[in-house]
Design an enzyme around this catalytic site. Structure first.
Site, mmCIF file in Angstrom:
data_model
loop_
_atom_site.group_PDB
_atom_site.id
_atom_site.type_symbol
_atom_site.label_atom_id
_atom_site.label_comp_id
_atom_site.label_asym_id
_atom_site.label_seq_id
_atom_site.Cartn_x
_atom_site.Cartn_y
_atom_site.Cartn_z
ATOM 1 N N LYS A 280 0.840 -1.199 0.000
ATOM 2 C CA LYS A 280 0.000 0.000 0.000
ATOM 3 C C LYS A 280 0.877 1.251 0.000
ATOM 4 O O LYS A 280 2.003 1.220 0.491
ATOM 5 C CB LYS A 280 -0.861 0.020 1.279
ATOM 6 C CG LYS A 280 -1.987 -0.991 1.313
ATOM 7 C CD LYS A 280 -2.770 -0.847 2.609
ATOM 8 C CE LYS A 280 -3.880 -1.884 2.713
ATOM 9 N NZ LYS A 280 -4.935 -1.750 1.691
ATOM 10 N N ARG A 354 -10.174 -11.626 2.138
ATOM 11 C CA ARG A 354 -11.027 -12.686 1.596
ATOM 12 C C ARG A 354 -10.322 -14.044 1.666
ATOM 13 O O ARG A 354 -10.977 -15.086 1.741
ATOM 14 C CB ARG A 354 -11.467 -12.330 0.173
ATOM 15 C CG ARG A 354 -10.346 -12.220 -0.811
ATOM 16 C CD ARG A 354 -10.738 -11.415 -2.049
ATOM 17 N NE ARG A 354 -10.738 -9.970 -1.802
ATOM 18 C CZ ARG A 354 -11.056 -9.053 -2.714
ATOM 19 N NH1 ARG A 354 -11.420 -9.423 -3.933
ATOM 20 N NH2 ARG A 354 -11.022 -7.776 -2.403
#
Ligand code: BES
Ligand code: MN
Ligand code: ZN
Length: 500
Positions: A280, A354
């Site tokens: 990020k 996920r």
């Protein structure tokens, strides 16, 4: 915070401050602010200031009167609750939080809150009202500035609720409010901690300690267990970190539980999300300490459930790990085999939530859970879709949705259902494996939910994407900025709804 009930007339309560609700009953150009109290002495004490037009009853307007005439309290706090027509227990909860935040900042340590009892306007059931006031007061009493050397930690120490009605029922409502409010703050406390003070191991320790206090069974497993269970998706994320992962399991197994129902609560517990190799940007990365909010919500919900004792079996599974880049980290293009046997092509290592949830959902099903709910700070896309206001809610089963929506309504939390049509399946197709972990940017929150759906399979399931709502960006009148504890109240209501 001590909490107790008083059955005196509000005007006769001796306290540093009596808080009362003022609602706006105006129609067209006719202003009408009404103090929601059947006690004429209280209404009289506020009469003059209302007559000036200074007090309108608009939401979160606060007016503090000193030495009010004709009542025993030293101060009278008039709390605007907005339009009378739309006032509900959810607003009352926020008003109690606002009262706490206003008064503690003035170094007041104890006060009394009069249950709005004119009834004409509110129609709130007395028990629901007491519960809402207590919950809201606990939520308002929490401040996240733990590590400031000059932390004042001003708090309200004692709250009296002035009510009427059946004492036993009201005492129960007060207890429920305390349990839920304290559990929400327990979650907020976990979420608030930075990643160096809330590693997966420490999260496991906190869960274990809480479980011992409230009588839950708790197991915390490390990497060996992930490998034994073949949790290839979870391990794929965990393998890049020097901090060991933690698979946290909390079990609530009451006697006389509803037959054939076993609820599974699955929480994303990324104690820090750097993005991994798909790293990020530095800007704002510090916020990724709250990427374990879904897990913390499930731990807090289990605390409340253990204390409220609904007769339904519940198991919580929290997948805790860091998501780090390193020489051992998984890379884009890698293929992982999930516990269910499905193969996953890793397109973006930043879509790690996920992955851990895939194995969590599969494990919950293996443990025999008949209905699943997961909570996760899963996607930036849900913030694009719903802002910082609504939780993104997904369901693979309409009946399950109806049940959850009912609980959510009672809890008064903002949630909005998003779709899961088969047409979206295109977005998670892989050329070399069963599915990819990251689809196109458009519909990002849905693509993530479609991925999870593959692992819920035919078990009724709700997915809550709390990325935009687990952290408050601004102070609000009723709650400090920082961790919100969102979804816990709806989850607790949902679980209670299944009890035999
Ligand atoms: N933890 C983030 C999602 C997130 C974003 C939480 C903002 C809270 C605030 C999640 O793991 C993530 O990085 N998601 C990616 C997915 C993408 C790579 C498909 C995202 O949303 O950008
Ligand atoms: Mn991520
Ligand atoms: Zn994440």
């Amino acid at each position: 915070m001590n909490t107790n009930l008083s059955f005196s007339a509000p005007s006769q309560v001796e306290t540093d401050c009596l808080a009362v609700v003022v609602l706006d009953h105006s129609e067209k150009d006719k202003p009408a602010a009404i103090v929601e109290s059947a006690d004429t002495a209280v209404r009289d004490a506020a009469k003059d200031v209302i007559a000036t037009g200074e007090v309108t009853g608009k939401a979160f307007e606060t007016t503090l009167l000193h030495r009010p005439a004709g009542i025993r309290a030293k101060r009278l706090l008039l709390l605007g609750g907005g339009k009378a027509k739309t006032f509900s227990a959810a607003e009352l909860l926020k008003l109690a939080g606002a009262a706490v935040r206003t008064l503690k900042s003035k170094s007041i340590r104890a006060f009394a809150f009069a249950l709005p009892e004119n009834g004409v306007a509110t129609g709130i059931d007395g028990n629901d009202g007491v519960r809402a006031i207590v919950e809201g007061a606990f939520v308002g009493n929490f401040d996240p500035d733990y590590y400031k050397s000059d932390r004042k930690d001003q708090k309200i120490d004692a709250l009296t609720i002035v009510a009427k009605g059946d004492q036993k029922a009201l005492e129960d409502a007060l207890q429920t409010g305390r349990i839920v409010g304290e559990s929400q703050n327990f979650t907020r406390d976990l979420v608030n901690e930075p990643s160096n003070r809330m590693t997966p191991t420490m999260l496991g320790e906190r869960a274990r300690k809480m479980a011992a206090e409230v009588g839950l069974k708790c197991e915390v497993h490390g990497a060996d267990k992930l490998k034994e269970l073949k949790m290839g998706a979870f391990w794929g994320v965990a393998q890049g970190s020097d901090e060991p992962p933690a698979l946290i399991i909390l079990r609530y197994e009451p006697e006389g539980a509803t037959k054939d129902v076993h609820l599974g609560l699955v929480g994303k517990g990324i104690t820090f999300d750097t993005g991994g190799i798909s790293i990020k940007p530095a800007d704002g990365m510090e916020k990724m300490k709250y990427d374990m909010a879904g897990g913390a919500t499930m731990i807090g919900a289990m605390r409340a459930i253990a204390l409220l004792k609904p007769k339904v079996r519940v198991t919580a599974i929290i997948l805790a790990t860091e998501n780090m880049p390193s020489g051992k980290a998984q890379k884009p293009g890698d293929v992982q085999i999930a516990m269910s046997g499905k193969s996953i092509e890793i397109i973006n290592t930043d879509a790690e939530g996920r992955l851990v949830l895939a194995d969590g959902l599969c494990y919950a099903r293996q443990l025999g859970c008949t209905h699943l709910v997961d909570a996760a700070t899963l996607t930036g896309a849900v913030v694009v879709a719903l802002g910082y206001v609504n939780v993104g809610l997904f369901a693979n089963d309409d009946q399950m949705y109806e049940r959850f929506a009912k609980a959510n309504k009672r809890a008064g939390e903002n949630m909005w259902r998003l779709p899961l049509d088969d047409d979206y399946k295109e977005n998670i197709k892989s050329s070399i494996a069963d599915i990819v972990n990251a689809g196109p940017r458009h519909g990002g929150a849905i693509n993530a939910a479609m991925f999870l759906k593959e692992f819920a399979e035919d078990t009724p399931w709700i997915h809550l994407d709390i990325a935009g709502t687990a952290w408050m960006e601004e102070n609000k009148p009723w709650i400090a900025k920082g961790p919100s504890g969102v979804a816990l109240r709806s989850l607790v209501e949902f679980v209670k709804g299944w009890a035999s």
